[in-house]
Design a protein around this motif. Structure first.
Motif, PDB file in Angstrom:
ATOM      1  N   ARG A   1      17.070  -7.147 -12.018  1.00 14.02           N
ATOM      2  CA  ARG A   1      15.692  -7.271 -12.492  1.00 14.02           C
ATOM      3  C   ARG A   1      14.753  -7.640 -11.335  1.00 14.02           C
ATOM      4  O   ARG A   1      14.922  -8.671 -10.687  1.00 14.02           O
ATOM      5  CB  ARG A   1      15.620  -8.335 -13.592  1.00 14.02           C
ATOM      6  N   THR A   2      13.769  -6.796 -11.073  1.00 16.05           N
ATOM      7  CA  THR A   2      12.755  -7.074 -10.049  1.00 16.05           C
ATOM      8  C   THR A   2      11.371  -6.858 -10.648  1.00 16.05           C
ATOM      9  O   THR A   2      11.216  -6.313 -11.740  1.00 16.05           O
ATOM     10  CB  THR A   2      12.909  -6.139  -8.824  1.00 16.05           C
ATOM     11  N   LEU A   3      10.361  -7.277  -9.904  1.00 16.87           N
ATOM     12  CA  LEU A   3       8.967  -6.979 -10.227  1.00 16.87           C
ATOM     13  C   LEU A   3       8.418  -6.048  -9.154  1.00 16.87           C
ATOM     14  O   LEU A   3       8.965  -5.963  -8.049  1.00 16.87           O
ATOM     15  CB  LEU A   3       8.150  -8.265 -10.301  1.00 16.87           C
ATOM     16  N   PRO A   4       7.342  -5.336  -9.453  1.00 17.33           N
ATOM     17  CA  PRO A   4       6.818  -4.362  -8.479  1.00 17.33           C
ATOM     18  C   PRO A   4       6.378  -5.003  -7.169  1.00 17.33           C
ATOM     19  O   PRO A   4       5.972  -6.168  -7.117  1.00 17.33           O
ATOM     20  CB  PRO A   4       5.622  -3.761  -9.213  1.00 17.33           C
ATOM     21  N   ASP A   5       6.466  -4.196  -6.106  1.00 16.44           N
ATOM     22  CA  ASP A   5       5.941  -4.598  -4.804  1.00 16.44           C
ATOM     23  C   ASP A   5       4.447  -4.303  -4.714  1.00 16.44           C
ATOM     24  O   ASP A   5       3.716  -4.993  -3.995  1.00 16.44           O
ATOM     25  CB  ASP A   5       6.661  -3.841  -3.689  1.00 16.44           C
ATOM     26  N   ALA A   6       4.006  -3.278  -5.424  1.00 19.41           N
ATOM     27  CA  ALA A   6       2.588  -2.910  -5.394  1.00 19.41           C
ATOM     28  C   ALA A   6       2.211  -2.173  -6.674  1.00 19.41           C
ATOM     29  O   ALA A   6       3.011  -1.410  -7.223  1.00 19.41           O
ATOM     30  CB  ALA A   6       2.284  -2.031  -4.186  1.00 19.41           C
ATOM     31  N   ILE A   7       0.988  -2.432  -7.138  1.00 17.88           N
ATOM     32  CA  ILE A   7       0.456  -1.790  -8.344  1.00 17.88           C
ATOM     33  C   ILE A   7      -0.957  -1.319  -8.037  1.00 17.88           C
ATOM     34  O   ILE A   7      -1.769  -2.084  -7.487  1.00 17.88           O
ATOM     35  CB  ILE A   7       0.393  -2.782  -9.526  1.00 17.88           C
ATOM     36  N   VAL A   8      -1.262  -0.087  -8.383  1.00 19.58           N
ATOM     37  CA  VAL A   8      -2.622   0.439  -8.256  1.00 19.58           C
ATOM     38  C   VAL A   8      -3.021   0.990  -9.624  1.00 19.58           C
ATOM     39  O   VAL A   8      -2.367   1.889 -10.150  1.00 19.58           O
ATOM     40  CB  VAL A   8      -2.713   1.557  -7.198  1.00 19.58           C
ATOM     41  N   VAL A   9      -4.068   0.431 -10.209  1.00 15.85           N
ATOM     42  CA  VAL A   9      -4.553   0.878 -11.517  1.00 15.85           C
ATOM     43  C   VAL A   9      -6.008   1.299 -11.362  1.00 15.85           C
ATOM     44  O   VAL A   9      -6.827   0.557 -10.812  1.00 15.85           O
ATOM     45  CB  VAL A   9      -4.432  -0.234 -12.575  1.00 15.85           C
ATOM     46  N   SER A  10      -6.311   2.497 -11.837  1.00 16.31           N
ATOM     47  CA  SER A  10      -7.671   3.020 -11.684  1.00 16.31           C
ATOM     48  C   SER A  10      -8.194   3.556 -13.006  1.00 16.31           C
ATOM     49  O   SER A  10      -7.424   3.934 -13.896  1.00 16.31           O
ATOM     50  CB  SER A  10      -7.710   4.117 -10.621  1.00 16.31           C
ATOM     51  N   VAL A  11      -9.515   3.578 -13.126  1.00 20.36           N
ATOM     52  CA  VAL A  11     -10.196   4.156 -14.283  1.00 20.36           C
ATOM     53  C   VAL A  11     -11.050   5.311 -13.793  1.00 20.36           C
ATOM     54  O   VAL A  11     -11.811   5.186 -12.835  1.00 20.36           O
ATOM     55  CB  VAL A  11     -11.088   3.114 -14.994  1.00 20.36           C
ATOM     56  N   SER A  12     -10.899   6.451 -14.467  1.00 20.59           N
ATOM     57  CA  SER A  12     -11.639   7.651 -14.096  1.00 20.59           C
ATOM     58  C   SER A  12     -12.280   8.260 -15.338  1.00 20.59           C
ATOM     59  O   SER A  12     -11.784   8.089 -16.451  1.00 20.59           O
ATOM     60  CB  SER A  12     -10.699   8.672 -13.449  1.00 20.59           C
ATOM     61  N   GLY A  13     -13.361   8.979 -15.132  1.00 23.71           N
ATOM     62  CA  GLY A  13     -13.996   9.701 -16.224  1.00 23.71           C
ATOM     63  C   GLY A  13     -13.646  11.174 -16.224  1.00 23.71           C
ATOM     64  O   GLY A  13     -14.242  11.948 -16.970  1.00 23.71           O
ATOM     65  N   LYS A  14     -12.671  11.567 -15.388  1.00 25.68           N
ATOM     66  CA  LYS A  14     -12.382  12.999 -15.229  1.00 25.68           C
ATOM     67  C   LYS A  14     -10.999  13.379 -15.749  1.00 25.68           C
ATOM     68  O   LYS A  14     -10.864  13.972 -16.804  1.00 25.68           O
ATOM     69  CB  LYS A  14     -12.543  13.392 -13.762  1.00 25.68           C
ATOM     70  N   GLN A  15      -9.929  13.065 -14.997  1.00 26.57           N
ATOM     71  CA  GLN A  15      -8.609  13.474 -15.426  1.00 26.57           C
ATOM     72  C   GLN A  15      -7.546  12.572 -14.813  1.00 26.57           C
ATOM     73  O   GLN A  15      -7.803  11.821 -13.874  1.00 26.57           O
ATOM     74  CB  GLN A  15      -8.320  14.925 -15.012  1.00 26.57           C
ATOM     75  N   SER A  16      -6.338  12.658 -15.378  1.00 23.78           N
ATOM     76  CA  SER A  16      -5.199  11.919 -14.829  1.00 23.78           C
ATOM     77  C   SER A  16      -4.755  12.578 -13.531  1.00 23.78           C
ATOM     78  O   SER A  16      -4.787  13.805 -13.401  1.00 23.78           O
ATOM     79  CB  SER A  16      -4.041  11.939 -15.828  1.00 23.78           C
TER      80      SER A  16
END
Length: 378
Positions: free
Chosen positions: A278-293
Motif C-alpha cells: 500500500r502506497t500513496l501517490p508521488d504526484a497528483i495533477v487535477v485540472s478543470v477544463s471547459g472543453k474536453q478530457s
C-alpha cells in the motif's frame, strides 16, 4: 455552452506487488511504446474507489450491485411493515418483475436471482419496497393493478445513487434503465518497461519437530508472480453529466469530493497480505477544463529508463509536465484551473502546471470551483 470536465493525473510508485491478476494469476501487463508495461485494469481501480465511498458518504447516497435484488427489496418490505413478512419475497419478486427485471430459474428452495448483476440505489430499493407495501394494501387480486397505477417501472429509474451516477448502470434486458457513467477511468500503466518476477516460497509444518525425527522440511512450496512499477493513472469526470444523473447540485459536489479523494488514495487489494504494497501517490495533477478530457499517457510512449538522475519518478514528472505543455499549446486545451500535489523534490517539475497544494486543499478548491461553475457564478 461551457462544460465542466475534471481530469485527474497520478504518478504512483508501487513496490513488489500483484495488484491485479489475470486468469493465470500473473500481474496484468500491456504492450505500449513497443515494450511490456505493468498494468492495473480500470475495473480494479474503480472497484477500490467505490469500496472507499462508505467512509465518505452516507449509505442512503450509495447503491448495491448484486443479483440478490429480491432479497434487498424483501428486507425493506419487512422493515416497513412486519405484518407482510410471510409474503415479502413474493411481493418483492412481483414488484421487480413488473418494473421489468428478469430472473433466472431458482435452485430448489432458494430465492431467484436476477439474470444479470443489477445496480440499484438505496433510494430505489426503498421506493420499490414502499410501492409493494402500498399495493399489498389494495387487497387480494389487486396487487399488480395497484403497482401499475404507481408506475413502478419509473420508480426504479429515479433517485440514482452517487456511485450509479459516477460509474453508470447497464441492464442488457432493460436498456431504458441504462445510466451513462459520468466518470471514466483508464487502465493504469507503468511509465517504464517491466519484467515480471517470481517469488519462491515454502510453508513449514509447525507441529513437526526435526529433533524428534519428524520430516520437518517444507510442507508446501509454491511461487507468486509479481512486479514493481511507477504507474501513470488517469481518470476524468464530466460534471455536467454527473449533475444530470443526480439532479442536485449539492449531491454533485459531494460526489466530486468523494470520487477525487477515493480515486487518489485507494488501491486494489490483490495479494495485499503477501506484499504489504500500500502506497500513496508521488504526484497528483487535477485540472478543470471547459472543453474536453485529455489523457496524457503519451508522455510515456517513450519509456522512462532506469538509473537516470532523480530516478524514474523524477523523469516521469519531467516528461508529464513537458507533454502537458506541448499538447495544450498545440490543441488549445489548456485547463482553466489546475492543482498539484507534489511529494518531494523529484516531482517539482509538475508544480509549474498549477497551484501547489495539499490533498485537503485540492479537494476543497476543486469542490468550490464545481459549485461556482454549476451555479453559473462569474
Amino acid at each position: 455552452m461551457s462544460r465542466t470536465i475534471i481530469d485527474i493525473h497520478v504518478l504512483q510508485t508501487v513496490p513488489p506487488s500483484n495488484l491485479n491478476r489475470d486468469d493465470t494469476g500473473s500481474p496484468k501487463t500491456a504492450q505500449y511504446g513497443g515494450v511490456r508495461r505493468a498494468r492495473v485494469s480500470s475495473q480494479a481501480w474503480k472497484r477500490s474507489t467505490r469500496a472507499a465511498f462508505p467512509s465518505m458518504l452516507d449509505a442512503s447516497e450509495l447503491g448495491v450491485r448484486t443479483k440478490r435484488i429480491i432479497e434487498l427489496v424483501s428486507a425493506e418490505i419487512k422493515r416497513i411493515d412486519a405484518g407482510l413478512a410471510e409474503h415479502a419475497d413474493d411481493y418483492a419478486k412481483q414488484t421487480l418483475e413488473l418494473a421489468g427485471f428478469k430472473f433466472a430459474a431458482p435452485k430448489k428452495g432458494e430465492i431467484p436471482e436476477s439474470s444479470a448483476l443489477t445496480f440499484l440505489s438505496a433510494a430505489q430499493i426503498g421506493a420499490l419496497a414502499d410501492a409493494a407495501v402500498k399495493s399489498a394494501g389494495a387487497g387480494e387480486g389487486n396487487f399488480d393493478t395497484a403497482l401499475k397505477e404507481l408506475n413502478v417501472k419509473a420508480i426504479a429509474d429515479q433517485k440514482h445513487s452517487i456511485d450509479i451516477a459516477l460509474f453508470g448502470r447497464m441492464v442488457a434486458d432493460l436498456p431504458s434503465f441504462n445510466v451513462d457513467a459520468a466518470a471514466q477511468v483508464a487502465h493504469a500503466i507503468s511509465v517504464h518497461a517491466v519484467d515480471n518476477e517470481f517469488d519462491y516460497f515454502t510453508a513449514v509444518d509447525d507441529a513437526k519437530d526435526k529433533s524428534e525425527g519428524d520430516d520437518a522440511g517444507a510442507a508446501m512450496i509454491g511461487t507468486v508472480e509479481f512486479n514493481s512499477a511507477t504507474l501513470y493513472r488517469y481518470a476524468t469526470v464530466d460534471v455536467d453529466r454527473l449533475q444530470d444523473n443526480l439532479g442536485d447540485m449539492q449531491a454533485t459536489r459531494r460526489a466530486v469530493d468523494a470520487f477525487i479523494r477515493s480515486f487518489i488514495t485507494s488501491m486494489p487489494t490483490g495479494k495485499q497480505n503477501t506484499f504489504a504494497n500500500r502506497t500513496l501517490p508521488d504526484a497528483i495533477v487535477v485540472s478543470v477544463s471547459g472543453k474536453q478530457s485529455v489523457n496524457l499517457a503519451g508522455a510515456f510512449e517513450d519509456a522512462v529508463q532506469a538509473g537516470s538522475a532523480g530516478g524514474r519518478i523524477g523523469l516521469a514528472a519531467k516528461q508529464l509536465a513537458e507533454h502537458a505543455d506541448q499538447v495544450h499549446a498545440a490543441f488549445g486545451t489548456a485547463p482553466e484551473r489546475t492543482w498539484v500535489v507534489a511529494v518531494g523534490a523529484a516531482v517539482q517539475p509538475l508544480a509549474e502546471l498549477g497551484q501547489h497544494v495539499s490533498l485537503d486543499q485540492l479537494v476543497d478548491g476543486l469542490g468550490d470551483e464545481v459549485d461556482r461553475r454549476l451555479s453559473g457564478a462569474a
